[in-house]
Design a protein around this motif. Sequence first.
Motif, PDB file in Angstrom:
ATOM      1  N   TYR A  11       0.793  -1.232   0.000  1.00 40.43           N
ATOM      2  CA  TYR A  11       0.000   0.000   0.000  1.00 40.43           C
ATOM      3  C   TYR A  11       0.825   1.283   0.000  1.00 40.43           C
ATOM      4  O   TYR A  11       0.247   2.373  -0.049  1.00 40.43           O
ATOM      5  N   VAL A  12       2.157   1.177   0.071  1.00 43.84           N
ATOM      6  CA  VAL A  12       2.957   2.392   0.087  1.00 43.84           C
ATOM      7  C   VAL A  12       2.766   3.170  -1.220  1.00 43.84           C
ATOM      8  O   VAL A  12       2.664   2.587  -2.302  1.00 43.84           O
ATOM      9  N   LYS A  19      -7.601   9.273  -4.465  1.00 45.60           N
ATOM     10  CA  LYS A  19      -7.695   9.583  -5.891  1.00 45.60           C
ATOM     11  C   LYS A  19      -6.584   8.877  -6.675  1.00 45.60           C
ATOM     12  O   LYS A  19      -5.410   9.075  -6.416  1.00 45.60           O
ATOM     13  N   GLY A  20      -7.009   8.074  -7.643  1.00 45.99           N
ATOM     14  CA  GLY A  20      -6.053   7.386  -8.496  1.00 45.99           C
ATOM     15  C   GLY A  20      -5.355   6.210  -7.851  1.00 45.99           C
ATOM     16  O   GLY A  20      -4.372   5.699  -8.389  1.00 45.99           O
ATOM     17  N   ASN A  21      -5.832   5.762  -6.689  1.00 52.11           N
ATOM     18  CA  ASN A  21      -5.173   4.647  -6.006  1.00 52.11           C
ATOM     19  C   ASN A  21      -5.398   3.335  -6.739  1.00 52.11           C
ATOM     20  O   ASN A  21      -6.461   3.106  -7.336  1.00 52.11           O
ATOM     21  N   LYS A  22      -4.412   2.464  -6.661  1.00 50.17           N
ATOM     22  CA  LYS A  22      -4.494   1.151  -7.287  1.00 50.17           C
ATOM     23  C   LYS A  22      -5.515   0.281  -6.576  1.00 50.17           C
ATOM     24  O   LYS A  22      -6.217  -0.522  -7.195  1.00 50.17           O
ATOM     25  N   TYR A  23      -5.584   0.455  -5.245  1.00 51.09           N
ATOM     26  CA  TYR A  23      -6.523  -0.320  -4.431  1.00 51.09           C
ATOM     27  C   TYR A  23      -7.613   0.611  -3.907  1.00 51.09           C
ATOM     28  O   TYR A  23      -7.394   1.805  -3.734  1.00 51.09           O
ATOM     29  N   SER A  24      -8.755   0.070  -3.646  1.00 50.64           N
ATOM     30  CA  SER A  24      -9.908   0.890  -3.234  1.00 50.64           C
ATOM     31  C   SER A  24      -9.833   1.210  -1.746  1.00 50.64           C
ATOM     32  O   SER A  24     -10.670   0.792  -0.939  1.00 50.64           O
ATOM     33  N   ILE A  61      -5.960   2.880   4.691  1.00 49.64           N
ATOM     34  CA  ILE A  61      -4.591   2.554   4.302  1.00 49.64           C
ATOM     35  C   ILE A  61      -3.816   2.198   5.566  1.00 49.64           C
ATOM     36  O   ILE A  61      -3.866   2.939   6.545  1.00 49.64           O
ATOM     37  N   PRO A  62      -3.103   1.064   5.598  1.00 49.92           N
ATOM     38  CA  PRO A  62      -2.342   0.699   6.808  1.00 49.92           C
ATOM     39  C   PRO A  62      -1.429   1.837   7.249  1.00 49.92           C
ATOM     40  O   PRO A  62      -0.824   2.518   6.422  1.00 49.92           O
TER      41      PRO A  62
END
Length: 751
Positions: free
Chosen positions: A326-327, A334-339, A345-346
């Motif tokens: 998740y780094v 916005k535009g994150n690979k994961y939802s 986010i950890p």
Amino acid sequence: MFNFIRLHQLNIMLALCAFSTSMMVMLFITRFLPKKRKWIIINMEIIATLLIFFDRLTYIYDGVTTATGYIMLRLSNFIIFFMTSAIVFCFNFYLTDLLTNEGKLKIIPRRLRITCFASAIGMLLAIIAAFTGLYYYFDENNVYHRGPAFFVCYIIPSVCPIIQFSAIFMHRKCFSKFINTAIFLYTFLPIIIGLIQFFAYGISIVNMSIVLVSVSLYFFTYLDINDEVVRAHNVEIQGFKAERENMKRIFSQAAASFAKLMEKNNREQLGHSERTAIMAKLIAQKAGRSPEDCERVYYSAYLCDVGVEALSCIKEYPFLSETALYVGERYDGKGNKYSVKGEEIPEFARIVTVAKDYENMINDTTLSKFFVREVFIREAGFKYDPVFSKAAYQLLDLGTNNGVFDKMSKKTETEILCHTYRENVTTGISVEQNITEISFDCENIENDKIFSAPSIILFDSSDGQVYETSKAIDAHKYLEYGELWFDFHSISTSAKNMEIRNITETDGDDNSSYKIIAGRFEDHLLIKMKSPQKSFEAIVALPSESKAAYIGITGENVHISNIQIKKTEQKFEKNDIPRITEKATYINRIESDIPNVQIVNPLSKFTKGIEIKEQLKLYFHAQSLPDANLVWHCPYIILYYSDDKKIYGKNYREYAMIKLDGEENGSPKYATNSFIMRRTENFKSWDIWEEQNKAGYECHIEFFKDGNEVTLQTQNKGIYIQNTTRINDGNKEVFVALSGDQVAITDIRVR
């Protein structure tokens, strides 16, 4: 006291019997003692119990003329005198056991063998005394009397323990403080009590003391074993810690190996993983995370570039692969690979995202410290977690980079070599109100037919360096005012005005010595330059008072050496530098309850202090100055106390400093601040926010005071701020003043 013992002697003896018997039971069931020593102490407790029990019977049957009284009185006295030597005999075995185990002696000291023999003689004499009247006798009324050799019975229990103690004293360092204390008490307390009893006939305080020291022997032995267990436990814990540290070192070495392998083919990335890991740990510490979490985030950052698949194999530390996955994810999603976004986010990934960008930017020589700082302020809540973004720019403010990121600061060189024009330029020497003296030597490195001369560059930049490329000029806000040669020639570029005065010829004996004296007052510089041939003065008017000024030494075909810089205590005051341009002012506006103030440098000026009582409202007009180019070029609110009500006055204590761009610099020494900042729907962007600052706006701040708490609220151009200050130093008076950076504050109204 003796009367009390005489009155309650039988009850005391009975209680001591019960107490000693209880100790025997506890010794039977105890497991912490070595078997031999356990039985020695049990026998000593049995002897002590019999001693006090039969001593009690002597008082009961003394003078009783029945057959039972006749037998019991004689039996009881025999056992008392016999057991007095027997307890010395048994104590000998206890000391022998100590010396052979803790003392590691293979040969028993002769003194202990002597006392063993003497105590056996004492028991034999007790038997003889029972039939001869040596120690005692009974009259026709069955009443006990001391015999003619009564004092002999005191020799064994008095002398032998002293001899025993002398043997053990030689080896006292082999034993714990508890064992030494027990032996000392067992030896000397009965002797001291015996001397008292010799003159206090009719009470048995010696036998009572023997019971007590026998019990204390068990008690101190227990303490000794317990202390030994604690020591062993501590040794074990230290062993675990050492093993843990060893495993940690191994893990660190493995992590470093992984990282170096990843960086092997990219020289620019060498050390990137380690620097990121250090920064991640510092950010976590600044944000108040636990030492354990700081260590975990350190390794998460160190290994985040290794790859999720490789890290997922390390099952014991799932946070490693989770962070790597998740780094880099944006906080706003916005535009994150994961939802995921925000707190989804950890946490370690959010910290490492900040740390990676911090490390990349801080080591980019084309970027300034102010650029990096502004990125973290602008992107807080957007790209970065606002908590960790704040920690990053606060570390930048403190210079807390752990010696890893030192590219931001550079000392002025002592020598440079310039073949071509401006081939090298020294790090800038700051020109301030305090006068600076500069000297150096200069030599021609070509033949005399080629032009050779030193010169100085006057400039401003975020890090005191001269830049040539457009990217670096923009990133470091580089502005060149002009250049001066020592033959009084000059070039004025961005200076508002420049004048050369008082040119004179010099007759210097040293043809290589050059001197500069420089200082400023507000927006004017005065620079005095002296070469072996000429001396002159240059007055330079800067574009504005807010601009910094640096001197960079350079030249053409020269070797400049022995550069020396001296900061003096002397200052240029108002009339020391003639003005060659009018002073720019932005406070020619209406003036209300408090005089207007123009602040050209951070916290360089302040409004007068206003006391906050139950409620206070401040209204004012704020406008960023034309040179303002950073988000924190705005008004600041300062809560403080001083005896004279002035900022930095007598007994000054700062409680809070709030910047209207949403920053909080609390004072943990004197107060605790609870800060809330959020951007409302009226906030469009930071660029629009800065444009509104330049255009000017009306600001409204409310203060509420309740006891030792002061709460302020304000909302300006879409930024809502609330801060509660809890004052911890006991002061009841609190003042507020306005300041800022690159801002004009006018029309200040107090309600």
